[in-house]
Write an enzyme that holds these catalytic residues in place. Structure first.
Site: not given
Length: 182
Positions: A111-112, A90-92
Site C-alpha cells: 500500500s505504501s 503493514p505496508c506489505l
C-alpha cells in the site's frame, strides 16, 4: 526483479544498512515472533496469522504441491479486525505465488513503500522467501514483481538517490517475458 541471485548482490554503498542488517531483516520474514514494543511483524503475519495461527507460507507450499496452477497461493498481511484500529499497519499487504512453465513467480502488493530504504530490504526478503518456496516445490525461480500503490522517496534520501543514478543505468520500460510491458 528477475535473475537475481540473493547470494551475489552488489549492495553498493548507497544504503544506510549493512549486508548483515539486510540478512537479519530477510530472516525476520521467516519468523513468527514479535519483538517487544511492536504490534506485528511481516514474519508473524506470514507464519502465525491470527486468528487461527495459520502459517500462510506453509499453506502456499501445500497448495502449490497439490495443484501447481492454483491461484489460491496467496498470503494476506492486512487484518481488518486489527488494522482498522491501529496506527501501525503493514505496508506489505499481499503476496501471490504462481507457477508457470515450472517457474515460481511472486507478486507483492504494497500500500505504501519507501523506495530507497525499504524497497531493497523488502525485495531481498521476498526473494529469499521465493527461493525457499522454490526449493520446497522443486521449481525454478521466476521473477518477483512488486506493486507499490504509494511509492515514495523521502527528501532525506534525495542525495543518495542522486548518487545512485549517477552510477547506474536506469531503464524505465522493459518487456515482460510473459507478454506485458512493465
Amino acid at each position: 526483479v528477475k535473475n537475481e541471485d540473493i547470494n551475489d548482490i552488489d549492495f553498493g554503498d548507497y544504503f544506510s544498512y549493512s549486508k548483515e542488517e539486510i540478512d537479519e531483516y530477510a530472516n525476520s520474514l521467516l519468523k513468527s515472533d514479535i519483538p517487544e514494543g511492536l504490534d506485528y511483524t511481516y514474519g508473524a503475519r506470514l507464519n502465525d496469522y491470527k486468528p487461527g495461527h495459520i502459517s500462510q507460507l506453509d499453506y502456499i507450499v501445500k497448495t502449490l504441491k497439490k495443484e501447481p496452477h492454483s491461484r489460491r497461493a496467496v498470503a494476506c498481511l492486512w487484518s481488518p479486525s486489527l488494522d482498522t484500529k491501529s496506527d501501525e499497519v503493514p505496508c506489505l499487504n499481499m503476496l501471490s505465488f504462481n507457477i508457470d512453465d515450472n517457474k515460481l513467480f511472486l507478486t507483492a502488493i504494497f500500500s505504501s513503500n519507501d523506495m530507497f530504504n525499504s524497497w531493497p530490504k523488502n525485495t531481498y526478503g521476498l526473494l529469499k522467501i521465493q527461493d525457499i518456496i522454490c526449493e520446497k516445490l522443486g521449481v525454478e525461480k521466476g521473477y518477483l514483481l512488486t506493486n507499490s500503490i504509494s511509492a515514495r522517496i523521502y527528501e532525506r534520501n534525495f542525495k543518495g538517490v542522486e548518487d545512485y543514478l549517477k552510477e547506474k543505468e536506469v531503464s524505465f520500460c522493459n518487456e515482460d517475458d510473459r507478454g506485458y510491458v512493465i
